[in-house]
Write a protein that holds these residues in place. Structure first.
Motif, PDB file in Angstrom:
ATOM      1  N   THR A   1       1.031  -0.999  -0.172  1.00  0.00           N
ATOM      2  CA  THR A   1      -0.139   0.017  -0.038  1.00  0.00           C
ATOM      3  C   THR A   1       0.722   1.225  -0.052  1.00  0.00           C
ATOM      4  O   THR A   1       0.360   2.209  -0.796  1.00  0.00           O
ATOM      5  N   LEU A   2       2.097   1.234   0.689  1.00  0.00           N
ATOM      6  CA  LEU A   2       2.816   2.482   0.814  1.00  0.00           C
ATOM      7  C   LEU A   2       3.442   2.556  -0.703  1.00  0.00           C
ATOM      8  O   LEU A   2       3.631   3.734  -1.329  1.00  0.00           O
ATOM      9  N   LYS A   3       3.772   1.428  -1.379  1.00  0.00           N
ATOM     10  CA  LYS A   3       4.402   1.358  -2.747  1.00  0.00           C
ATOM     11  C   LYS A   3       3.266   2.231  -3.742  1.00  0.00           C
ATOM     12  O   LYS A   3       3.823   2.822  -4.428  1.00  0.00           O
ATOM     13  N   LEU A   4       2.105   1.611  -3.523  1.00  0.00           N
ATOM     14  CA  LEU A   4       0.967   2.343  -4.288  1.00  0.00           C
ATOM     15  C   LEU A   4       0.918   3.865  -4.177  1.00  0.00           C
ATOM     16  O   LEU A   4       0.685   4.724  -4.862  1.00  0.00           O
ATOM     17  N   ARG A   5       1.251   4.378  -2.545  1.00  0.00           N
ATOM     18  CA  ARG A   5       1.238   5.685  -2.358  1.00  0.00           C
ATOM     19  C   ARG A   5       2.123   6.273  -2.922  1.00  0.00           C
ATOM     20  O   ARG A   5       2.156   7.602  -3.280  1.00  0.00           O
ATOM     21  N   LEU A   6       3.373   5.781  -2.886  1.00  0.00           N
ATOM     22  CA  LEU A   6       4.625   6.611  -3.633  1.00  0.00           C
ATOM     23  C   LEU A   6       4.586   6.730  -5.035  1.00  0.00           C
ATOM     24  O   LEU A   6       4.744   7.590  -5.523  1.00  0.00           O
ATOM     25  N   ALA A   7       3.941   5.701  -5.527  1.00  0.00           N
ATOM     26  CA  ALA A   7       3.801   5.801  -7.094  1.00  0.00           C
ATOM     27  C   ALA A   7       2.834   6.719  -7.741  1.00  0.00           C
ATOM     28  O   ALA A   7       2.811   7.525  -8.463  1.00  0.00           O
ATOM     29  N   LEU A   8       1.509   6.774  -6.917  1.00  0.00           N
ATOM     30  CA  LEU A   8       0.394   7.815  -7.086  1.00  0.00           C
ATOM     31  C   LEU A   8       0.742   9.147  -6.819  1.00  0.00           C
ATOM     32  O   LEU A   8       0.329   9.845  -7.568  1.00  0.00           O
ATOM     33  N   ARG A   9       1.728   9.246  -5.708  1.00  0.00           N
ATOM     34  CA  ARG A   9       2.134  10.590  -5.468  1.00  0.00           C
ATOM     35  C   ARG A   9       3.053  11.208  -6.639  1.00  0.00           C
ATOM     36  O   ARG A   9       2.851  12.639  -6.888  1.00  0.00           O
TER      37      ARG A   9
ATOM     38  N   LEU B   1       4.539  13.538 -12.705  1.00  0.00           N
ATOM     39  CA  LEU B   1       5.615  13.176 -13.604  1.00  0.00           C
ATOM     40  C   LEU B   1       5.491  12.159 -14.786  1.00  0.00           C
ATOM     41  O   LEU B   1       5.641  11.151 -14.620  1.00  0.00           O
ATOM     42  N   THR B   2       4.656  12.667 -15.808  1.00  0.00           N
ATOM     43  CA  THR B   2       4.516  11.760 -16.889  1.00  0.00           C
ATOM     44  C   THR B   2       5.693  10.777 -17.449  1.00  0.00           C
ATOM     45  O   THR B   2       5.368   9.734 -17.847  1.00  0.00           O
ATOM     46  N   ALA B   3       6.848  11.544 -17.340  1.00  0.00           N
ATOM     47  CA  ALA B   3       7.877  10.635 -17.889  1.00  0.00           C
ATOM     48  C   ALA B   3       8.150   9.276 -16.733  1.00  0.00           C
ATOM     49  O   ALA B   3       8.761   8.421 -17.465  1.00  0.00           O
ATOM     50  N   LYS B   4       7.522   9.342 -15.687  1.00  0.00           N
ATOM     51  CA  LYS B   4       7.929   8.334 -14.894  1.00  0.00           C
ATOM     52  C   LYS B   4       6.559   7.090 -14.791  1.00  0.00           C
ATOM     53  O   LYS B   4       6.688   6.212 -14.382  1.00  0.00           O
ATOM     54  N   THR B   5       5.384   7.579 -15.497  1.00  0.00           N
ATOM     55  CA  THR B   5       4.426   6.906 -15.449  1.00  0.00           C
ATOM     56  C   THR B   5       4.326   5.573 -15.906  1.00  0.00           C
ATOM     57  O   THR B   5       4.068   4.447 -15.297  1.00  0.00           O
ATOM     58  N   SER B   6       4.976   5.188 -17.078  1.00  0.00           N
ATOM     59  CA  SER B   6       5.105   3.697 -17.565  1.00  0.00           C
ATOM     60  C   SER B   6       5.980   2.727 -16.579  1.00  0.00           C
ATOM     61  O   SER B   6       5.620   1.677 -16.062  1.00  0.00           O
TER      62      SER B   6
ATOM     63  N   THR C   1       5.631  29.632  -3.063  1.00  0.00           N
ATOM     64  CA  THR C   1       6.069  29.233  -4.523  1.00  0.00           C
ATOM     65  C   THR C   1       7.059  27.937  -4.539  1.00  0.00           C
ATOM     66  O   THR C   1       7.386  27.356  -5.517  1.00  0.00           O
ATOM     67  N   SER C   2       7.832  27.536  -3.594  1.00  0.00           N
ATOM     68  CA  SER C   2       8.496  26.450  -3.569  1.00  0.00           C
ATOM     69  C   SER C   2       7.666  25.117  -3.336  1.00  0.00           C
ATOM     70  O   SER C   2       6.897  25.113  -2.476  1.00  0.00           O
ATOM     71  N   LYS C   3       8.107  24.088  -4.249  1.00  0.00           N
ATOM     72  CA  LYS C   3       7.248  22.975  -4.219  1.00  0.00           C
ATOM     73  C   LYS C   3       7.822  21.804  -4.197  1.00  0.00           C
ATOM     74  O   LYS C   3       9.139  21.811  -4.268  1.00  0.00           O
ATOM     75  N   ILE C   4       7.278  20.867  -3.575  1.00  0.00           N
ATOM     76  CA  ILE C   4       7.804  19.342  -3.600  1.00  0.00           C
ATOM     77  C   ILE C   4       7.699  18.715  -4.830  1.00  0.00           C
ATOM     78  O   ILE C   4       7.003  19.094  -6.024  1.00  0.00           O
ATOM     79  N   PHE C   5       8.950  17.963  -5.197  1.00  0.00           N
ATOM     80  CA  PHE C   5       8.847  17.475  -6.782  1.00  0.00           C
ATOM     81  C   PHE C   5       7.722  16.996  -7.432  1.00  0.00           C
ATOM     82  O   PHE C   5       7.564  17.231  -8.629  1.00  0.00           O
ATOM     83  N   TRP C   6       6.830  16.596  -6.582  1.00  0.00           N
ATOM     84  CA  TRP C   6       5.633  15.734  -7.195  1.00  0.00           C
ATOM     85  C   TRP C   6       4.380  16.710  -7.165  1.00  0.00           C
ATOM     86  O   TRP C   6       3.429  16.189  -7.734  1.00  0.00           O
ATOM     87  N   ALA C   7       4.680  17.946  -6.860  1.00  0.00           N
ATOM     88  CA  ALA C   7       3.483  18.853  -6.732  1.00  0.00           C
ATOM     89  C   ALA C   7       2.687  19.187  -7.889  1.00  0.00           C
ATOM     90  O   ALA C   7       3.523  19.472  -8.767  1.00  0.00           O
ATOM     91  N   LYS C   8       1.412  19.697  -8.004  1.00  0.00           N
ATOM     92  CA  LYS C   8       0.975  20.187  -9.098  1.00  0.00           C
ATOM     93  C   LYS C   8       1.589  21.514  -9.638  1.00  0.00           C
ATOM     94  O   LYS C   8       1.438  22.248  -8.629  1.00  0.00           O
TER      95      LYS C   8
END
Length: 493
Positions: free
Chosen positions: A205-213, A217-222, A486-493
Motif C-alpha cells: 500500500t505504501l508502494k502504491l502511495r509512492l507511485a500515485l504521488r 511526472l508523466t515521464a515516470k508513469t510507464s 512558491t517552493s514546491k515538492i517535486f511531485w506537486a501540481k
C-alpha cells in the motif's frame, strides 16, 4: 493490553533515553545505561514514536489549510497559523523523524533476521516519505552515519522516492523468503503483532502511495505502472485491515501521558480538562458545510454537537467571537472516541481510495466504483456512524456523491480525492495536504480570512528547521531560498 503496557514502559526507559539519537543517528553515550536495546524493545519504541509523530501536533497547520479545524475564536491569534507567518523555528518535522529513522536503522544493522529487517525497512520508507513530502530534498544516502558524517549531502526528492520503491520491493522479498525459523517479533510488533502477511500488504500500500504521488511526472508513469503491477498480487490494506499502533494506551497522565497521541493532541486530560490542542482549535466551517451540504452524517461524528445540539465552527483565520450561547464545536466522538484509541499509521479508507485511483489510472486492475464506495463505507465505520453500512450506501447513492462512472477521468479523480479528503478529516491532516498539493482537490477550500492576509495561494511547503541551518549550513544553503507559497515538492501540481 496490560502486557503491552509493560513492554512500552520498558521501551520508554531504554529506547527513549539510553538509545536516544539525533537526526544523524548518533547514539547517546551513557556508561550507566545500555547503549543498544534489543531489536524487540527497539521495534516497540520505534513504532510508538512513529505513531506519535504522525498523530501528534506537528501537522495541525495542515488541518487549518485543509478546512478541518480553525483556531478557537477568542483565543490568541497564531501568526504562524492564521497569517502563514511561520519561520524556520516552526513546524520542525525534521528532528523527531530523523531520530526515529536512526532507531529503525539500528534494527536493520542488528541483523536480527528477515522479518525484523523487513519491518524496519518498511517503516524507514514511511518516515522518509514524511520528510520528502515536507521538505523535498533531504539527506538520504549520507544520512544516519552519526559522527562519521555530521554534514550529510542532500539528495533530491525524486531520487529518494525512486530508492524508496526499491526498498519496499526488498522488504517484500525478505518477508517472502524468510525461513520458518526466522525470528518473529510477536507482541513486540505493536502494529500487526508479527503478522508478516499484513506487513506485506502495508508495504504494498505504501508502494502504491509512492507511485500515485508522482502522477504529475508523466515521464515516470510507464515505469511506475510496471513496478506497481509487479506486486499487485500481494494485496493491499483495505476493509477490515488498517495499519494502526496501540502499545496499550490508557487514560493516564503518568510518564508524560500514556493516552493515544491524537487524543493527547485534541482530547482531554485524565481529569477531564481539555488538552492544549482541544482548547486552541475548533471546528472549521468549511468542513462542517461540506458534510451538511452532502447530507453526510459524519458531521456529528467528526465534530461534536454543542450544548444546543448543533455543529458550529469558524472560518480559518476568523477573528469574530462566537456568542457563548452558540459555543463552537470541538472534535467529536468519531475523531477522538477514547484515550485508548488506536494511533493511525495508514487507515482503511485511505488505502481503498488509493486503490480506486490506481484502477482509474490503469496502475492496477479492479473496480474503481466498488473501491470508491468501500472507502466511504470504511470511513463511516471508522467514525462510528450508526448503521454505518446502510448510511454509507444511502450517502453514495446521492447524485452529488455517486462515483461518476460515465464521467471524464478528471471528474473521477476529483470525486476520489474529495471523498478521500472527507475521510481523512481530521486524523489525516498531512495526507490531505499532500493530496491537495498533488491534485488541487478539493478546489474550493478558502484561504485564511485573517485581516491583512493576502496570500497568493495555498501554502506549498514548510521551511527547513533552524537546527539544519545551524548544523549543516552549506548543504542546506545549497537548496536555495525557500518560499512557503512558491517552493514546491517535486511531485506537486
Amino acid at each position: 493490553m496490560k502486557k503491552y503496557l509493560s513492554i512500552i514502559f520498558t521501551v520508554l526507559a531504554i529506547a527513549g533515553s539510553s538509545c536516544k539519537k539525533d537526526y544523524l543517528g548518533e547514539l547517546t553515550n551513557n556508561p550507566n545505561t545500555p547503549s543498544v536495546a534489543s531489536p524487540s524493545l527497539l521495534l516497540s519504541g520505534s513504532l510508538k514514536t512513529t505513531a506519535g509523530i504522525i498523530n501528534g501536533s506537528l501537522f495541525r497547520q495542515y488541518g487549518g489549510y485543509m478546512g478541518f479545524i480553525s483556531r478557537s475564536t477568542g483565543y490568541q491569534v497564531f501568526a504562524n497559523f492564521d497569517q502563514y507567518a511561520f519561520t524556520t523555528a516552526d513546524f520542525d518535522v525534521w528532528s523527531p523523524t530523523y531520530a526515529n529513522l536512526s532507531n529503525y536503522n539500528t534494527i536493520i544493522n542488528a541483523n536480527a533476521g528477515a522479518n525484523y529487517t523487513a519491518i524496519a525497512k518498511i517503516m524507514t520508507v514511511y518516515d522518509y516519505q514524511i520528510l520528502v513530502d515536507s521538505y523535498n530534498n533531504v539527506p538520504y544516502t549520507q544520512a544516519l552515519q552519526g559522527t562519521k558524517n555530521l554534514t550529510p549531502a542532500f539528495d533530491t526528492g525524486t531520487s529518494i522516492y525512486d530508492d524508496l520503491l526499491k526498498q519496499l520491493d526488498a522488504a517484500l522479498g525478505l518477508i517472502k523468503g524468510a525461513p520458518a525459523s526466522d525470528a518473529n517479533p510477536g507482541i513486540a510488533d505493536i502494529m500487526f503483532a508479527g503478522d508478516m502477511t499484513k506487513w506485506s500488504k502495508f508495504a504494498n500500500t505504501l508502494k502504491l502511495r509512492l507511485a500515485l504521488r508522482q502522477t504529475n511526472l508523466t515521464a515516470k508513469t510507464s515505469a511506475l505502472k510496471t513496478a506497481v503491477a509487479a506486486t499487485q498480487s500481494t494485496g493491499y490494506l483495505g476493509t477490515g485491515l488498517a495499519a494502526k499502533v496501540n502499545p496499550g494506551y490508557t487514560n493516564s497522565d503518568a510518564f508524560g501521558g500514556q493516552q493515544s497521541p491524537f487524543y493527547i493532541n485534541f482530547g482531554y486530560t485524565q481529569s477531564g480538562s481539555g488538552q492544549l490542542g482541544q482548547q486552541q482549535y475548533q471546528a472549521n466551517t468549511y468542513g462542517i458545510n461540506f458534510y451538511n451540504n452532502n447530507n453526510d452524517p459524519r458531521v456529528s461524528r467528526v465534530y461534536a454537537l454543542n450544548k444546543d445540539g448543533n455543529v458550529i465552527g469558524s472560518a480559518f483565520g476568523g477573528t469574530a467571537t462566537i456568542p457563548a450561547q452558540k459555543d463552537p464545536s470541538k472534535l467529536g466522538p468519531g475523531a477522538i472516541p477514547a484515550a485508548t484509541m488506536d494511533a493511525v499509521i495508514l487507515a482503511s479508507p485511505e488505502a481503498l481510495f488509493l486503490q480506486a485511483e490506481a484502477v482509474e489510472r490503469g496502475y492496477i486492475t479492479g473496480d474503481a466504483q466498488a473501491l470508491y464506495n468501500a472507502g466511504i463505507a470504511a470511513s463511516f465505520a471508522d467514525n462510528g456512524v450508526p448503521n454505518a453500512a446502510t448510511a454509507a450506501s444511502t450517502y453514495y447513492a446521492q447524485s452529488s456523491v455517486a462515483y461518476p462512472v460515465n464521467g471524464t477521468p478528471d471528474a473521477q479523480i476529483k470525486a476520489i480525492i474529495v471523498q478521500k479528503w472527507a475521510a481523512l478529516n481530521p486524523y489525516g491532516m498531512l495526507e490531505a495536504f499532500n493530496e491537495f498539493r498533488r491534485t488541487g482537490y478539493p478546489n474550493d477550500i478558502p484561504l485564511s480570512i485573517y485581516p491583512g492576509v493576502n496570500a497568493p495561494n495555498q501554502v506549498t511547503r514548510i521551511f527547513y528547521p533552524v537546527v539544519v541551518y545551524s548544523t549543516n549550513a552549506t548543504n542546506v544553503g545549497a537548496q536555495g531560498t525557500i518560499n512557503q507559497f512558491t517552493s514546491k515538492i517535486f511531485w506537486a501540481k
